[in-house]
Design a protein around this motif. Structure first.
Motif, PDB file in Angstrom:
ATOM      1  N   SER A 113      -4.451   8.974   2.946  1.00 56.47           N
ATOM      2  CA  SER A 113      -3.781   8.924   1.025  1.00 56.47           C
ATOM      3  C   SER A 113      -4.560   7.267   0.204  1.00 56.47           C
ATOM      4  O   SER A 113      -5.445   6.747   1.038  1.00 56.47           O
ATOM      5  N   THR A 114      -3.731   7.054  -0.473  1.00 56.42           N
ATOM      6  CA  THR A 114      -3.392   5.881  -1.089  1.00 56.42           C
ATOM      7  C   THR A 114      -2.367   5.156  -1.704  1.00 56.42           C
ATOM      8  O   THR A 114      -1.630   5.758  -1.543  1.00 56.42           O
ATOM      9  N   SER A 115      -2.456   3.829  -1.290  1.00 56.30           N
ATOM     10  CA  SER A 115      -1.451   2.748  -1.293  1.00 56.30           C
ATOM     11  C   SER A 115      -1.690   3.633  -3.048  1.00 56.30           C
ATOM     12  O   SER A 115       0.021   3.028  -3.761  1.00 56.30           O
ATOM     13  N   GLU A 129       7.032   2.608   1.388  1.00 59.04           N
ATOM     14  CA  GLU A 129       6.897   3.486   1.239  1.00 59.04           C
ATOM     15  C   GLU A 129       7.796   4.681   0.529  1.00 59.04           C
ATOM     16  O   GLU A 129       7.030   5.994  -0.120  1.00 59.04           O
ATOM     17  N   LYS A 143      -3.683  12.557  -4.910  1.00 61.35           N
ATOM     18  CA  LYS A 143      -3.566  12.425  -4.008  1.00 61.35           C
ATOM     19  C   LYS A 143      -2.031  12.805  -3.594  1.00 61.35           C
ATOM     20  O   LYS A 143      -1.829  13.151  -2.429  1.00 61.35           O
ATOM     21  N   GLU A 147      -0.033  14.774  -0.537  1.00 64.97           N
ATOM     22  CA  GLU A 147       0.733  13.830   0.409  1.00 64.97           C
ATOM     23  C   GLU A 147       1.734  15.469   0.335  1.00 64.97           C
ATOM     24  O   GLU A 147       2.249  15.231   1.434  1.00 64.97           O
ATOM     25  N   THR A 162       1.569  10.460   6.956  1.00 61.25           N
ATOM     26  CA  THR A 162       0.662   9.668   5.733  1.00 61.25           C
ATOM     27  C   THR A 162       0.519   8.493   6.223  1.00 61.25           C
ATOM     28  O   THR A 162       1.108   7.323   6.260  1.00 61.25           O
ATOM     29  N   HIS A 164      -1.544   4.886   4.491  1.00 60.70           N
ATOM     30  CA  HIS A 164      -1.472   4.902   2.907  1.00 60.70           C
ATOM     31  C   HIS A 164      -2.742   3.277   2.708  1.00 60.70           C
ATOM     32  O   HIS A 164      -2.045   1.741   2.863  1.00 60.70           O
ATOM     33  N   HIS A 221       5.813   7.964   5.952  1.00 62.16           N
ATOM     34  CA  HIS A 221       4.435   7.518   6.073  1.00 62.16           C
ATOM     35  C   HIS A 221       4.380   5.960   6.075  1.00 62.16           C
ATOM     36  O   HIS A 221       4.954   5.049   6.180  1.00 62.16           O
ATOM     37  N   VAL A 223       2.274   2.588   4.698  1.00 66.87           N
ATOM     38  CA  VAL A 223       2.232   1.710   4.145  1.00 66.87           C
ATOM     39  C   VAL A 223       0.579   0.153   5.403  1.00 66.87           C
ATOM     40  O   VAL A 223       1.100  -0.480   6.177  1.00 66.87           O
TER      41      VAL A 223
END
Length: 322
Positions: A113-115, A129, A143, A147, A162, A164, A221, A223
Motif C-alpha cells: 500500500s502506501t504510507s 501503523e 489504497k 487495505e 500489508t 506501507h 500492517h 510501515v
C-alpha cells in the motif's frame, strides 16, 4: 530459498516491482510476473511473464495458482491517470487479485500500500501503523479501500500482510528520486520544497517485502520507512556526498497552498481534472510527513540504511539515464 519456491508479482515491470523480481531471482525463487502487453520488461531475464492486466481474470488465475507468495504491487497514481481510473486500478484491481487468490492454491499475499493512508496526529512528530488518516484524493482513497479488502481477506481464511513504504529512493525512479537528486545536484534547480518526508532506499523496501512474507503476522500492517528528513536536509546531504550544487531557496508554503485552489479552478473550468492537485493536497505537501518503522524493526527484523548508502548506485543511474 530453493528453486521450488514460487512468487507471483503484479506490477513486476515497475520501479519497485522490477527491483523485487531481481532480488527474488537472485535468491533462487521461481518468479512469475504480470505485465501489460505494452510494458517494457527490461532486463528481467528469468521471469515467466503472464501478459495481461488486473482485469484479465483468466491470466490472473493462472498467475497466482500454485504459488507460495503473491506480491501485489500493481497500482497507478494521479500523475498517470484520472481519479476514476486510479480508483478502479488500485481498489477494484486489488479485489480481482484477492478473488483469484481465493479461487486458487495460494500461500501468502503481501500487499504493498502506501504510507499516505497514515499521518502523524496533531502534536505528534511521527506516524505509525495505528495512525489511520482520512484519505486525501483518489489515490489515498483507493489504497485505503484496498487495505480494507486485504484485511477482510486475512480475517476470512486468507493469509495476507500489508506493508506501507514511505518515499522510495533509488535507481530507475524517474519521479521522486530524479526530482530529489535534481534539487541536490543541479544549479538549474534553485529551490527546494518546504516540509519533509521519510526517505527509504528501494533495496531496503525489497528487504522489507521479503521479511513481511517470511515473518509478518497474518492481517498485520507494517510501515517500511527510512530516515525522516526535511527537504533542505536531504538536498544538502545529497550535494555534500555527490559534490553537487544544492537548491538554496525554499518555496514558500503559502505559494504551494495558493496553487491548490488554482488547480481546482482550472479543472472546474475545463470540466476535467487537469492536475492531481487540490487545496487539501497542497496543504499536505507543506507538512513534515515523518514515520516510524519500529513495529517492522521489532517484529520483522527490518532495517534501513542512510540516504548516502544508496547514492552511488542511484547516481550512476541518474547520470546515465536522466
Amino acid at each position: 530459498m530453493t528453486g521450488s519456491t514460487t512468487a507471483a508479482v503484479t506490477g513486476a515491470t515497475g520501479f519497485l516491482g522490477s527491483a523485487l523480481c531481481e532480488r527474488l531471482l537472485a535468491d533462487g525463487w521461481d518468479v512469475r510476473g504480470l505485465s501489460r502487453p505494452t510494458s517494457d520488461r527490461g532486463d528481467l531475464e528469468g521471469v515467466e511473464w503472464y501478459v495481461g492486466d488486473l482485469f484479465d481474470d483468466e491470466t490472473l488465475a493462472d498467475l497466482v495458482d500454485g504459488v507460495d507468495t503473491v506480491f501485489h504491487l500493481a497500482g497507478i497514481g494521479l500523475w498517470s491517470a484520472g481519479p476514476e481510473t486510479v480508483y478502479r486500478v488500485n481498489a477494484d484491481g486489488t479485489a480481482r487479485v484477492l478473488e483469484a487468490c481465493r479461487q486458487g492454491d495460494v500461500g501468502r499475499l503481501v500487499f504493498t500500500s502506501t504510507s499516505g493512508t497514515r499521518r502523524p496526529p496533531d502534536g505528534a512528530e511521527v506516524a505509525d501503523e495505528t495512525d489511520v488518516a482520512e484519505p486525501i484524493g483518489a489515490y489515498q482513497a483507493s489504497k485505503a479501500e484496498a487495505e480494507r479488502m486485504v484485511d477482510e481477506y486475512a480475517a476470512t481464511g486468507g493469509d495476507a500482510v500489508t506493508v506501507h513504504p514511505t518515499s522510495i529512493f533509488g535507481p530507475g525512479d524517474e519521479e521522486f528520486t530524479a526530482q530529489l537528486l535534481a534539487m541536490g545536484l543541479e544549479p538549474t534547480m534553485p529551490a527546494y520544497l518546504p516540509g519533509g518526508l521519510s526517505i527509504v532506499g528501494v533495496s531496503d523496501v525489497v528487504d522489507g517485502l521479503l521479511l513481511a512474507d517470511e515473518r509478518g503476522t497474518n492481517g498485520e500492517h507494517y510501515v517500511l520507512g527510512g530516515e525522516n528528513l526535511t527537504y533542505n536536509q536531504a538536498v544538502r546531504r545529497i550535494a555534500h556526498a555527490a559534490d553537487g550544487t544544492p537548491a538554496r531557496i525554499q518555496v514558500p508554503s503559502l505559494a504551494i497552498q495558493a496553487a491548490g485552489p488554482v488547480a481546482e479552478a482550472a479543472s472546474a473550468v475545463a470540466g476535467v481534472r487537469m492536475f492531481p492537485f487540490d487545496r487539501q493536497m497542497a496543504s499536505l505537501a507543506t507538512q513534515r510527513l515523518f514515520y516510524t518503522s519500529r513495529k517492522a524493526e521489532r517484529e520483522l527484523g527490518y532495517e534501513y540504511r542512510p540516504l548516502e548508502d544508496h547514492l552511488p548506485e542511484t547516481m550512476a543511474w541518474y547520470r546515465e539515464e536522466v
